[in-house]
Design an enzyme around this catalytic site. Structure first.
Site, PDB file in Angstrom:
ATOM      1  N   ASP A  52       0.787  -1.239   0.000  1.00  0.00           N
ATOM      2  CA  ASP A  52       0.000   0.000   0.000  1.00  0.00           C
ATOM      3  C   ASP A  52       0.821   1.293   0.000  1.00  0.00           C
ATOM      4  O   ASP A  52       1.774   1.430   0.776  1.00  0.00           O
ATOM      5  CB  ASP A  52      -0.885   0.057   1.246  1.00  0.00           C
ATOM      6  N   GLU A 228     -10.925  -1.378   3.667  1.00  0.00           N
ATOM      7  CA  GLU A 228      -9.584  -0.904   3.994  1.00  0.00           C
ATOM      8  C   GLU A 228      -9.315   0.436   3.322  1.00  0.00           C
ATOM      9  O   GLU A 228     -10.028   0.859   2.418  1.00  0.00           O
ATOM     10  CB  GLU A 228      -8.522  -1.915   3.528  1.00  0.00           C
TER      11      GLU A 228
END
Length: 516
Positions: A52, A228
């Site tokens: 990420d 998320e």
């Protein structure tokens, strides 16, 4: 995640086959090395694992990119924050690891802001403090809490707040990925935080003390996986109307998302400083491919610029640990400018690539922008073999009811086709090269699309082992990895149309970005 025996065997065989180097086979194909999959103009780590994007903040003329990083291997492991900076979004300077795991746990995803008013009190010199807000993942219990770190030297060095965590765990395992913005109307910081399959909203006057305000998403959006990496920000459409946008990634299995696995949805609505409200009933996707995940936007971009710039991780949790690269694993999408567009009373987002990508163009390879033509073919070309280029073309849908764009060689093919009768693009990578590391990888990627006019512009970015498709200036996007066994040698556009349907086509090589 852990690798199973079958995956280890696959990687071992792949590395052996690729270690022979680039050599011609009996049929004249050029063998691809595993390291040849490294992109030219997308950010990737020099070595080891990356996922990420985190802590994306613009400060003092530089775009800061932090990201989830495991320095001891090419599969997911105890997470750190690594750091890179760029002045142009494509030429990145590696700054190394900035946040390490500690007694509170691994360093999971989060965001960063410029605390211009010194609300947290961390300022100790002339520089405005940079403040990172991130999730600590407690190694033993699995519980997650929210913590702070700050820098007073423009991001070179970071100090963790001595009273972490600033938000404790309410008793759930999935409680992470804080994204923080400054709300000028309420003069408070606002945080969106993923909790199971919904979003919690908090506010704070100083980044240290947080008040829970509301939940969002209980009965809205897609819930086929854990939520998320949220983001929340205001935007104005082409008419000056302001709306608020919430982006939410979904981590799911092969049956999740629009085409399987990890995906990203977004919501458009209104925010009063405490509650985000959306009347949206359909699920809107930021990307219809399988390889754009955990994307968020840069904070603190100057108002004179005014753009909202998005960046995602180019992979999918279904197969992220198994992709056949050597010594490194993971890359980012190209940065994309988000645009809020209103049409017939409905708002949607467009995601075109940022304009800075045009600065990478080399000498134009091919152009027929002035004369329409029927079909196009380019074979045995060095730019296509290099694997890093941009293609812009426009189809006249009043003439062509269908068309296919493809790249490949005599043994492999990656294709993007469109059928006007079904209103659907299909990206097919089933015969693109190495696909057997995941059942999901060989499945066709479907993208519904109903054109707004007969003129259909398409932009395609190819970079060694990735393709990003931008339909009608980013109205729909399809992002996909692919791993050829042999160098691609041709590019074609074909159709069953009898007349000249290809209004224009331009192919431009893209220069390699320097990562120092």
């Amino acid at each position: 995640m852990k690798l199973n025996i079958a995956t280890l065997c696959f990687l071992f065989i792949t590395l052996i086959s690729c270690s022979k180097g680039e050599e011609s086979t009996d049929n004249g194909q050029q063998v691809m090395k595993a390291h040849s999959y490294r992109p030219f103009y997308h950010y990737s780590p020099a070595k080891n694992w990356m996922n990420d994007p985190n802590g994306m903040v613009y400060f003092d003329g530089q775009y800061h990119l932090f990201y989830q990083y495991y320095p001891n291997g090419t599969t997911w492991g105890p997470m750190h924050w690594a750091h890179a900076v760029s002045s142009d979004l494509f030429t990145w300077e590696d700054k190394g690891i900035k946040l390490y795991p500690d007694d509170l746990g691994y360093i999971f995803s989060g965001s960063a802001v410029v605390d211009k008013n010194n609300t947290a009190g961390f300022k100790n010199n002339a520089n405005d403090p940079l403040v990172a807000i991130f999730t600590h993942h407690q190694n033993i219990t699995g519980k997650q809490v929210q913590s702070l770190a700050y820098s007073t030297d423009k991001g070179q060095n970071w100090i963790k707040y001595d009273q972490n965590p600033v938000i404790k765990n309410p008793g759930i395992n999935d409680f992470r990925d804080p994204k923080v913005i400054w709300n000028s109307k309420t003069q408070k910081w606002v945080m969106v935080l993923a909790a199971l399959d919904k979003i919690k909203i908090y506010s704070s006057p100083n980044l240290k003390e947080w008040t829970f305000e509301s939940d969002f998403g209980q009965n809205q959006g897609d819930h086929r996986g854990v939520w998320e990496c949220p983001d929340l920000f205001p935007m104005k459409d082409q008419n000056g109307v302001e709306k608020w946008v919430m982006i939410v990634s979904i981590g799911g299995g092969e049956s999740a998302g629009p085409n399987g696995g990890s995906s990203t949805q977004y919501f458009i609505g209104d925010f009063n400083g405490k509650e985000f409200v959306s009347s949206q009933t359909e699920v809107l996707w930021a990307d219809l491919g399988t390889d754009n995940y955990a994307g968020v936007t840069w904070s603190d971009i100057p108002s004179v610029d005014g753009r909202r710039i998005f960046l995602g991780w180019m992979s999918n949790w279904v197969y992220a640990n198994s992709t056949p690269t050597d010594g490194w694993r993971g890359e980012m999408t190209v940065p994309r400018e988000i645009k809020l567009v209103e049409a017939n009373g409905k708002h949607t987002l467009y995601f075109p690539p940022v304009k800075e990508i045009n600065n990478l163009k080399g000498t134009q390879l091919s152009s027929s922008s002035a004369v329409a033509q029927k079909d196009f073919s380019l074979e045995n070309n060095g730019t296509i073999a290099s694997g890093s280029y941009m293609v812009d073309f426009e189809i006249d849908l009043s003439i062509a009811n269908q068309f296919e764009f493809s790249i490949g060689n005599s043994l492999e093919k990656l294709s993007l086709s469109y059928q006007k009768s079904t209103g659907e693009f299909i990206l097919n990578r089933g015969k693109s090269g190495i696909v057997d590391f995941s059942n999901l990888f060989s499945k066709p990627l479907r993208c519904p699309y109903n054109p707004k006019s007969t003129a259909l512009p398409v932009k395609i970015l190819v970079d060694k082992s990735s393709i990003e498709v931008f339909i009608n200036n980013g109205e729909q996007t399809i992002t996909s990895l692919f791993f050829p066994k042999f160098q691609y040698s041709y590019l074609k556009i074909i159709s069953s149309a009898e007349n000249k349907y290809l209004k224009s086509i331009t192919i431009s090589p893209l220069k390699k970005s320097i990562i120092r």
